[in-house]
Design an enzyme around this catalytic site. Structure first.
Site, PDB file in Angstrom:
ATOM      1  N   HIS A 234       0.831  -1.358   0.178  1.00 40.59           N
ATOM      2  CA  HIS A 234      -0.334   0.048   0.043  1.00 40.59           C
ATOM      3  C   HIS A 234       0.742   1.208   0.240  1.00 40.59           C
ATOM      4  O   HIS A 234       0.127   2.188   0.581  1.00 40.59           O
ATOM      5  CB  HIS A 234      -0.756   0.131   1.192  1.00 40.59           C
ATOM      6  CG  HIS A 234      -1.856  -1.176   1.376  1.00 40.59           C
ATOM      7  ND1 HIS A 234      -2.468  -1.709   2.518  1.00 40.59           N
ATOM      8  CD2 HIS A 234      -1.883  -1.887   0.103  1.00 40.59           C
ATOM      9  CE1 HIS A 234      -3.472  -1.993   2.026  1.00 40.59           C
ATOM     10  NE2 HIS A 234      -3.054  -2.854   0.543  1.00 40.59           N
TER      11      HIS A 234
ATOM     12  N   CYS B 245       4.199  15.827 -12.563  1.00 39.86           N
ATOM     13  CA  CYS B 245       5.222  15.309 -13.711  1.00 39.86           C
ATOM     14  C   CYS B 245       5.759  13.993 -12.958  1.00 39.86           C
ATOM     15  O   CYS B 245       7.075  13.598 -13.133  1.00 39.86           O
ATOM     16  CB  CYS B 245       6.814  16.101 -13.737  1.00 39.86           C
ATOM     17  SG  CYS B 245       7.377  16.968 -12.382  1.00 39.86           S
TER      18      CYS B 245
ATOM     19  N   CYS C 152       7.108  21.555 -11.763  1.00 38.07           N
ATOM     20  CA  CYS C 152       5.961  22.029 -12.566  1.00 38.07           C
ATOM     21  C   CYS C 152       4.618  22.763 -12.098  1.00 38.07           C
ATOM     22  O   CYS C 152       3.514  22.816 -13.041  1.00 38.07           O
ATOM     23  CB  CYS C 152       5.630  20.540 -13.400  1.00 38.07           C
ATOM     24  SG  CYS C 152       4.183  20.146 -12.481  1.00 38.07           S
TER      25      CYS C 152
ATOM     26  N   GLY D 244      -1.682  -9.194  12.727  1.00 37.46           N
ATOM     27  CA  GLY D 244      -2.058  -7.609  13.366  1.00 37.46           C
ATOM     28  C   GLY D 244      -2.540  -7.546  12.045  1.00 37.46           C
ATOM     29  O   GLY D 244      -2.899  -5.669  11.993  1.00 37.46           O
ATOM     30  N   THR D 245      -4.113  -7.916  11.255  1.00 39.12           N
ATOM     31  CA  THR D 245      -4.589  -7.531  10.314  1.00 39.12           C
ATOM     32  C   THR D 245      -5.626  -8.011  10.597  1.00 39.12           C
ATOM     33  O   THR D 245      -6.177  -9.080  10.509  1.00 39.12           O
ATOM     34  CB  THR D 245      -3.574  -7.542   8.258  1.00 39.12           C
ATOM     35  OG1 THR D 245      -4.576  -6.922   7.640  1.00 39.12           O
ATOM     36  CG2 THR D 245      -3.110  -9.259   9.144  1.00 39.12           C
ATOM     37  N   SER D 246      -6.992  -7.169  10.159  1.00 41.49           N
ATOM     38  CA  SER D 246      -7.801  -7.730   9.951  1.00 41.49           C
ATOM     39  C   SER D 246      -8.528  -8.721   9.453  1.00 41.49           C
ATOM     40  O   SER D 246      -9.707  -9.305   8.810  1.00 41.49           O
ATOM     41  CB  SER D 246      -9.180  -6.452  10.733  1.00 41.49           C
ATOM     42  OG  SER D 246      -8.778  -5.077   9.236  1.00 41.49           O
TER      43      SER D 246
ATOM     44  N   ASN E 219      -2.645 -12.546  15.916  1.00 39.86           N
ATOM     45  CA  ASN E 219      -3.565 -11.558  15.903  1.00 39.86           C
ATOM     46  C   ASN E 219      -4.455 -11.171  17.742  1.00 39.86           C
ATOM     47  O   ASN E 219      -4.287 -12.522  18.612  1.00 39.86           O
ATOM     48  CB  ASN E 219      -5.359 -11.338  15.189  1.00 39.86           C
ATOM     49  CG  ASN E 219      -5.961 -10.203  15.083  1.00 39.86           C
ATOM     50  OD1 ASN E 219      -5.632  -8.878  15.943  1.00 39.86           O
ATOM     51  ND2 ASN E 219      -5.444  -9.755  13.948  1.00 39.86           N
TER      52      ASN E 219
HETATM   53  C1  BV8 Z   1      -7.914  -2.296  -5.665  1.00 42.02           C
HETATM   54  C2  BV8 Z   1      -3.240   3.349   2.218  1.00 42.02           C
HETATM   55  C3  BV8 Z   1      -8.894  -2.071  -7.824  1.00 42.02           C
HETATM   56  C4  BV8 Z   1      -3.328   4.513   2.299  1.00 42.02           C
HETATM   57  C5  BV8 Z   1      -5.080   1.187   2.674  1.00 42.02           C
HETATM   58  C6  BV8 Z   1     -12.282  -7.116  -4.085  1.00 42.02           C
HETATM   59  C7  BV8 Z   1     -10.886  -6.586  -4.745  1.00 42.02           C
HETATM   60  C8  BV8 Z   1      -9.997  -5.888  -4.270  1.00 42.02           C
HETATM   61  C9  BV8 Z   1     -10.745  -4.877  -4.305  1.00 42.02           C
HETATM   62  C10 BV8 Z   1     -12.318  -4.458  -3.669  1.00 42.02           C
HETATM   63  C11 BV8 Z   1     -12.305  -5.970  -3.596  1.00 42.02           C
HETATM   64  N1  BV8 Z   1     -13.461  -5.435  -2.454  1.00 42.02           N
HETATM   65  C12 BV8 Z   1     -13.571  -4.314  -2.219  1.00 42.02           C
HETATM   66  C13 BV8 Z   1     -12.174  -4.085  -2.691  1.00 42.02           C
HETATM   67  C14 BV8 Z   1     -12.333  -2.403  -3.074  1.00 42.02           C
HETATM   68  C15 BV8 Z   1     -11.219  -2.182  -1.548  1.00 42.02           C
HETATM   69  C16 BV8 Z   1     -11.394  -3.392  -0.113  1.00 42.02           C
HETATM   70  O1  BV8 Z   1     -10.498  -4.351  -0.184  1.00 42.02           O
HETATM   71  N2  BV8 Z   1     -12.773  -2.538   0.820  1.00 42.02           N
HETATM   72  C17 BV8 Z   1     -12.632  -3.053   1.555  1.00 42.02           C
HETATM   73  C18 BV8 Z   1     -12.843  -1.919   2.959  1.00 42.02           C
HETATM   74  C19 BV8 Z   1     -13.578  -4.326   1.532  1.00 42.02           C
HETATM   75  N3  BV8 Z   1      -9.604  -2.007  -2.164  1.00 42.02           N
HETATM   76  C20 BV8 Z   1      -9.315  -1.295  -2.510  1.00 42.02           C
HETATM   77  O2  BV8 Z   1      -9.714  -0.341  -2.865  1.00 42.02           O
HETATM   78  C21 BV8 Z   1      -7.975  -1.506  -3.195  1.00 42.02           C
HETATM   79  N4  BV8 Z   1      -7.546  -1.571  -4.578  1.00 42.02           N
HETATM   80  O3  BV8 Z   1      -8.461  -2.995  -4.874  1.00 42.02           O
HETATM   81  O4  BV8 Z   1      -8.368  -1.562  -6.530  1.00 42.02           O
HETATM   82  C22 BV8 Z   1     -10.164  -1.997  -7.253  1.00 42.02           C
HETATM   83  C23 BV8 Z   1     -10.691  -1.674  -6.288  1.00 42.02           C
HETATM   84  C24 BV8 Z   1     -12.086  -1.319  -6.201  1.00 42.02           C
HETATM   85  C25 BV8 Z   1     -12.723  -2.651  -6.374  1.00 42.02           C
HETATM   86  C26 BV8 Z   1     -12.413  -3.379  -7.033  1.00 42.02           C
HETATM   87  C27 BV8 Z   1     -10.934  -3.622  -7.528  1.00 42.02           C
HETATM   88  C28 BV8 Z   1      -6.666  -0.605  -2.350  1.00 42.02           C
HETATM   89  C29 BV8 Z   1      -6.588  -1.301  -1.033  1.00 42.02           C
HETATM   90  C30 BV8 Z   1      -6.239  -0.286  -0.198  1.00 42.02           C
HETATM   91  C31 BV8 Z   1      -5.996   0.935   0.594  1.00 42.02           C
HETATM   92  N5  BV8 Z   1      -5.314   1.858   1.347  1.00 42.02           N
HETATM   93  N6  BV8 Z   1      -4.137   1.451   3.411  1.00 42.02           N
HETATM   94  C32 BV8 Z   1      -3.392   4.595   4.082  1.00 42.02           C
HETATM   95  O5  BV8 Z   1      -3.330   3.979   4.976  1.00 42.02           O
HETATM   96  O6  BV8 Z   1      -3.825   6.233   4.396  1.00 42.02           O
HETATM   97  S1  BV8 Z   1      -5.659  -0.105   3.116  1.00 42.02           S
HETATM   98  C33 BV8 Z   1      -5.715   0.627   5.114  1.00 42.02           C
HETATM   99  O7  BV8 Z   1      -6.421  -0.697   5.954  1.00 42.02           O
HETATM  100  C34 BV8 Z   1      -4.334   0.300   5.524  1.00 42.02           C
HETATM  101  O8  BV8 Z   1      -3.290   0.483   4.323  1.00 42.02           O
HETATM  102  C35 BV8 Z   1      -3.838  -1.513   6.225  1.00 42.02           C
HETATM  103  O9  BV8 Z   1      -2.830  -2.094   6.380  1.00 42.02           O
HETATM  104  C36 BV8 Z   1      -5.357  -1.420   5.599  1.00 42.02           C
HETATM  105  C37 BV8 Z   1      -5.689  -2.857   6.029  1.00 42.02           C
HETATM  106  O10 BV8 Z   1      -6.100  -2.841   7.844  1.00 42.02           O
HETATM  107  P1  BV8 Z   1      -5.239  -3.463   8.482  1.00 42.02           P
HETATM  108  O11 BV8 Z   1      -3.588  -3.163   8.240  1.00 42.02           O
HETATM  109  O12 BV8 Z   1      -5.682  -5.331   9.580  1.00 42.02           O
HETATM  110  O13 BV8 Z   1      -5.242  -2.406  10.044  1.00 42.02           O
HETATM  111  P2  BV8 Z   1      -6.958  -2.524  10.915  1.00 42.02           P
HETATM  112  O14 BV8 Z   1      -6.883  -1.212  11.649  1.00 42.02           O
HETATM  113  O15 BV8 Z   1      -7.910  -3.098   9.857  1.00 42.02           O
HETATM  114  O16 BV8 Z   1      -6.836  -4.453  11.283  1.00 42.02           O
HETATM  115  C38 BV8 Z   1      -5.880  -4.439  12.653  1.00 42.02           C
HETATM  116  C39 BV8 Z   1      -6.109  -5.704  13.030  1.00 42.02           C
HETATM  117  O17 BV8 Z   1      -4.294  -5.924  14.116  1.00 42.02           O
HETATM  118  C40 BV8 Z   1      -6.881  -6.621  13.590  1.00 42.02           C
HETATM  119  O18 BV8 Z   1      -7.045  -7.370  13.630  1.00 42.02           O
HETATM  120  C41 BV8 Z   1      -6.445  -6.518  15.718  1.00 42.02           C
HETATM  121  O19 BV8 Z   1      -7.417  -6.939  15.882  1.00 42.02           O
HETATM  122  C42 BV8 Z   1      -5.420  -6.642  15.582  1.00 42.02           C
HETATM  123  N7  BV8 Z   1      -4.502  -5.813  16.478  1.00 42.02           N
HETATM  124  C43 BV8 Z   1      -4.383  -4.758  16.742  1.00 42.02           C
HETATM  125  N8  BV8 Z   1      -3.262  -4.208  17.804  1.00 42.02           N
HETATM  126  C44 BV8 Z   1      -2.841  -5.539  17.802  1.00 42.02           C
HETATM  127  C45 BV8 Z   1      -2.934  -6.305  16.706  1.00 42.02           C
HETATM  128  N9  BV8 Z   1      -2.753  -7.770  16.921  1.00 42.02           N
HETATM  129  C46 BV8 Z   1      -1.472  -8.557  17.309  1.00 42.02           C
HETATM  130  N10 BV8 Z   1      -1.191  -7.701  18.443  1.00 42.02           N
HETATM  131  C47 BV8 Z   1      -1.607  -6.410  18.831  1.00 42.02           C
HETATM  132  N11 BV8 Z   1      -0.814  -5.589  19.287  1.00 42.02           N
HETATM  133 ZN    ZN Z   2       5.685  18.258 -11.109  1.00 43.51          ZN
END
Ligand code: BV8
Ligand code: ZN
Length: 246
Positions: free
Chosen positions: A118, A129, A149, A186-188, A212
């Site tokens: 990501h 550019c 630019c 550490g990912t949902s 997790n």
């Molecule tokens: C795309 C960067 C083409 C920016 C982020 C099917 C196929 C393809 C795409 C999709 C699909 N279905 C839906 C889609 C669209 C979308 C998507 O997935 N939506 C979801 C919400 C349903 N995907 C996209 O748009 C992707 N693009 O595929 O393009 C396309 C587009 C549209 C439709 C079809 C195809 C782009 C996805 C990337 C988005 N960018 N971030 C920024 O950060 O500002 S996403 C963001 O979520 C972060 O990158 C993050 O890494 C990511 C996942 O979240 P997690 O890392 O898992 O974090 P979260 O808080 O959710 O969970 C934390 C976990 O840790 C929990 O489980 C918790 O219990 C645990 N935890 C907490 N503390 C601890 C711990 N575990 C262990 N120890 C601890 N101490």
């Molecule tokens: Zn530029």
């Protein structure tokens, strides 16, 4: 923590280990996750911020949010989990670290073989550019303009609706397919296509372990779940790997 016989057997025999990390790995460094209580998306919905249209309609608002996150990233340090993963790299023939995180903490912990799905919050580029502007002054809350630019500069991260970097994604899928042992840490497992990687690994015959603090939507589909903080578990896992493989 007792590790299962299956996992110990796998640690012994594994040639190729791959790891997918999410925001939970950085939580113990003090970086807020996305979807946990108090996470950064508790106040805003992803659609409002991490997408191109939001940026175009209000560049200063979205840019200011990334500057705020950069400020946090620069105040925190890698935790035991990042450091343990960096040390694991030399303990297996092949060790691939695939991260959804944009916080640069794996690199700062010393991991070398990192695949950033990501992007990385420390990189920015001009929309017009594509000149890169890295290591910028985080106090500048207004969006920056390109010196070459005049175009506006965006963070080099993958927003919702944007394709992941083709090379990174195909490399990550390849690692998942070839791994004997795969950790999802550490990912949902809610964001695609990254969330498919543990399933690809499983389908290709890998032993897949989730680390997790609580179950995820994917827990039931995997071979084993280690429940607890990733920093603590990864430290114990590193010691076990050293005991078995050194
Ligand atoms: C795309 C960067 C083409 C920016 C982020 C099917 C196929 C393809 C795409 C999709 C699909 N279905 C839906 C889609 C669209 C979308 C998507 O997935 N939506 C979801 C919400 C349903 N995907 C996209 O748009 C992707 N693009 O595929 O393009 C396309 C587009 C549209 C439709 C079809 C195809 C782009 C996805 C990337 C988005 N960018 N971030 C920024 O950060 O500002 S996403 C963001 O979520 C972060 O990158 C993050 O890494 C990511 C996942 O979240 P997690 O890392 O898992 O974090 P979260 O808080 O959710 O969970 C934390 C976990 O840790 C929990 O489980 C918790 O219990 C645990 N935890 C907490 N503390 C601890 C711990 N575990 C262990 N120890 C601890 N101490
Ligand atoms: Zn530029």
């Amino acid at each position: 923590m007792q590790f299962s016989e299956n996992l110990i057997k796998k640690i012994k025999s594994a040639q190729n280990v791959s790891v997918l990390t999410g925001a939970g790995v950085s939580a113990e460094s003090g970086v807020p996750t996305f979807r946990d209580p108090g996470g950064i998306w508790e106040k805003f919905r992803p659609e409002e911020l991490a997408n191109f249209n939001a940026f175009i309609s209000d560049p200063d608002f979205v840019w200011g949010w990334y500057q705020h996150r950069r400020e946090i990233m620069r105040e925190v340090t890698p935790n035991h989990g990042h450091l343990a993963l960096a040390e694991m790299e030399s303990l297996f023939n092949e060790f691939n670290l695939i991260t959804q995180n944009i916080d640069n903490l794996h690199k700062r912990a010393g991991s070398k073989n990192i695949t950033e799905l990501h992007g990385n919050i420390e990189r920015n580029y001009c929309l017009k550019c594509r000149t890169f502007y890295n290591d910028i002054d985080v106090s500048e809350k207004k969006v920056l303009k390109c010196e070459k630019c005049g175009g506006i500069i965006r963070p080099d991260v993958v927003w919702f609706g944007e394709m992941l970097p083709e090379k990174a994604l195909s490399h990550a899928e390849n690692c998942a397919k070839r791994s004997d042992l795969f950790f999802s840490i550490g990912t949902s497992a809610e964001v695609y296509p990254a969330a498919l990687l543990p399933l690809i690994a499983k389908r290709s015959g890998a032993y897949v372990v989730e680390i997790n603090i609580k179950p995820t939507v994917m827990s039931m589909d995997l071979d084993e779940v280690l429940t607890g903080k990733s920093g603590e578990i990864l430290n114990l896992l590193l010691n076990k790997i050293k005991e078995i493989r050194n």
